[in-house]
Design an enzyme around this catalytic site. Structure first.
Site, mmCIF file in Angstrom:
data_model
loop_
_atom_site.group_PDB
_atom_site.id
_atom_site.type_symbol
_atom_site.label_atom_id
_atom_site.label_comp_id
_atom_site.label_asym_id
_atom_site.label_seq_id
_atom_site.Cartn_x
_atom_site.Cartn_y
_atom_site.Cartn_z
ATOM 1 N N LYS A 165 28.731 58.429 -4.387
ATOM 2 C CA LYS A 165 28.741 57.122 -3.732
ATOM 3 C C LYS A 165 30.121 56.943 -3.107
ATOM 4 C CE LYS A 165 26.328 56.570 -7.901
ATOM 5 N NZ LYS A 165 25.016 56.846 -7.504
ATOM 6 N N ASP A 174 38.113 56.383 8.958
ATOM 7 C CA ASP A 174 39.256 56.694 9.826
ATOM 8 C C ASP A 174 40.366 57.487 9.148
ATOM 9 O OD1 ASP A 174 37.939 55.358 11.796
ATOM 10 O OD2 ASP A 174 39.225 53.580 11.789
#
Length: 480
Positions: free
Chosen positions: A400, A405
């Site tokens: 999970k 970025d």
């Protein structure tokens, strides 16, 4: 009029009353409300039974309380960091992260998630490596061991843990084990009694009043935490059992993500454990300095964020949404279940349409069939918008993780579905560090090499049978 007519009339009236309570009293979201109304309409008797198992709400009154929490200075620390963010005096150790101050603010304001910036974090994507490291840390414990797992099995790995815990308890180390009663329903009394006989304190989360008759499918403690001597903490997706070592024939290799944290973030993990323990046990843990003996060890920024059905806000989901909103270049998501609600689905679609590179990785095989088909239906929406979807082929994907970025990321226990966001108690580490996030990037890209891409063309070629399964599963996903 015969008895069956009276019985039918009673069922109709009862279902109407139950439906009205769902609509007007429980204040469920619209999709969940409609799903339950459809179940009650078409399955009047079975629907009532299903509602008792899956649908009953939990009180919004917080079930986790700790009278001595104020002694930790949690509120004071939160207010201090909020003021620093508001007056511009808050600083990351890495200037590139400054644009994410509002994510820190979100978690501080809504979850009292104190930001710590002095952590050393190790990443484990393999069960054998994670468990070897954890057991080694357990062996080194001198004061206390706190374990919280959704699922503990009494198989070979479970017995390996039991051996260590018994040994440490016999050495005088305080050992506490908290497990979820539903997730660990196969855990035998013999296993528990062995621990208790050695002096290990063992508690179950939300146990039934009658042993082995637990119908509380919802509101489970899905968290996985391990804290050793207040200095070292583990958080992530691995439970305790042989299947997490890849020994299950059905799933094969188990791909997950877990973190080992050394630093002041462990204090926040400890607080989470103590709150959960005190809810489940009559033997409350009181504040003692020895539980908070963490020391700075690195420069990774961490916030430990919890969510659960007792809270007014979906803390972890809101964190995910904020991360996605801040993305400028790319978003990588790994999750075994991808059934986002409308808010999360919309923000992902907007990200894709705005030119952000969105990659989503899911398993290629189901462990829960309805959830699997609902997942395929959900990724289909984003495929149409331009997202890339990969199906992991080297076993079962249970990680999970979200990476944005190359700067911020999240690893924890929360899946991308209604159950994790609204129905279960979860905990995630939100991470602010360029190097650590790059390591998670690299892990994702290695997994792509072990995956097949589900293209829009392939998705559109699925059979009518699969389309039917997807439609049914998506319809009932709000109540899964």
């Amino acid at each position: 009029m015969g008895i069956w007519a009276y019985l039918l009339g009673f069922i109709i009236v009862f279902n109407i009353m139950l439906g009205l309570s769902i609509v007007f009293l429980e204040r469920k979201d619209a999709s969940s409300t409609w799903a339950w109304l459809m179940v009650l309409l078409f399955l009047p008797i079975a629907g009532f039974v299903l509602y008792l198992i899956f649908g009953r709400p939990i009180s919004k009154k917080r079930i986790f309380t700790w009278d001595t929490k104020s002694r930790l200075g949690v509120k004071a620390a939160v207010q201090s960091q909020l003021r620093a963010l508001e007056d511009g005096s808050f600083h990351f150790k890495q200037d590139e992260l400054t644009e994410h101050e509002d994510l820190v603010y979100l978690h501080l304001r809504n979850d009292d998630a104190i930001f710590t910036h002095d952590n050393k974090v190790d990443i484990y994507t393999d069960g054998a490596a994670k468990f070897d490291a954890l057991i080694q840390d357990l062996e080194m414990a001198t004061d206390h061991i706190h374990l919280l797992y959704y699922r503990i099995r009494s198989d070979q790995l479970g017995k390996r843990f039991a051996d260590v815990l018994v040994k440490k308890a016999n050495e005088g180390v305080e050992v506490r084990v908290l497990y979820d009663d539903m997730g660990s329903r196969s855990l035998g009394r013999k296993y528990i009694k062995r621990l208790q006989h050695a002096g290990v304190l063992v508690e179950a989360f939300f146990p039934p009043k009658i042993a082995k008759l637990n119908f509380k499918i919802n509101y489970r403690n899905h968290r996985k935490l391990a804290i050793i001597d207040g200095k070292v903490g583990y958080i992530g997706g691995f439970n305790i059992g042989d299947e997490y070592l890849g020994k299950d024939k059905k799933f094969g290799y188990w791909r997950d993500t877990h973190l080992r944290i050394y630093g002041n973030a462990v204090q926040n993990m400890q607080t989470r454990f103590i709150l959960d323990w005190n809810q489940a046990s009559r033997n409350d843990i009181l504040y003692e300095d020895r539980f908070y003996d963490a020391a700075g060890a690195g420069d990774v920024g961490v916030q430990i964020v919890s969510s659960g059905p007792d809270q007014d806000w979906e803390q972890i989901k809101n964190g995910y949404i904020k991360m996605i909103m801040e993305a400028k270049e790319y978003i990588y998501i790994q999750t075994p279940y991808f059934i986002p609600d409308e808010s999360l689905r919309d923000v992902l679609r907007v990200a894709v349409l705005s030119g952000v590179d969105v990659k989503i990785m899911i398993p290629n095989k189901p462990d829960h069939p309805f959830v699997y088909w609902a997942t395929l239906s959900s990724v289909g929406d984003l495929l149409n918008a331009g997202a890339e979807v990969y199906m992991y082929q080297n076993g079962f994907l249970h990680a999970k993780t979200i990476v944005v970025d190359g700067k911020i990321s999240s690893v924890g226990t929360a899946n991308i579905d209604v159950r994790s966001f609204r129905l279960n108690f979860e905990v995630n580490a939100f991470l602010y560090d360029l190097d650590l996030t790059q390591r998670l990037d690299d892990a994702f890209n290695r997994d792509i090499l072990l995956s097949t891409q589900l293209t829009k063309k392939l998705y559109e070629q699925r059979s009518l049978g699969i389309r039917f399964k997807e439609s049914v599963s998506r319809l009932i996903s709000p109540v899964l």
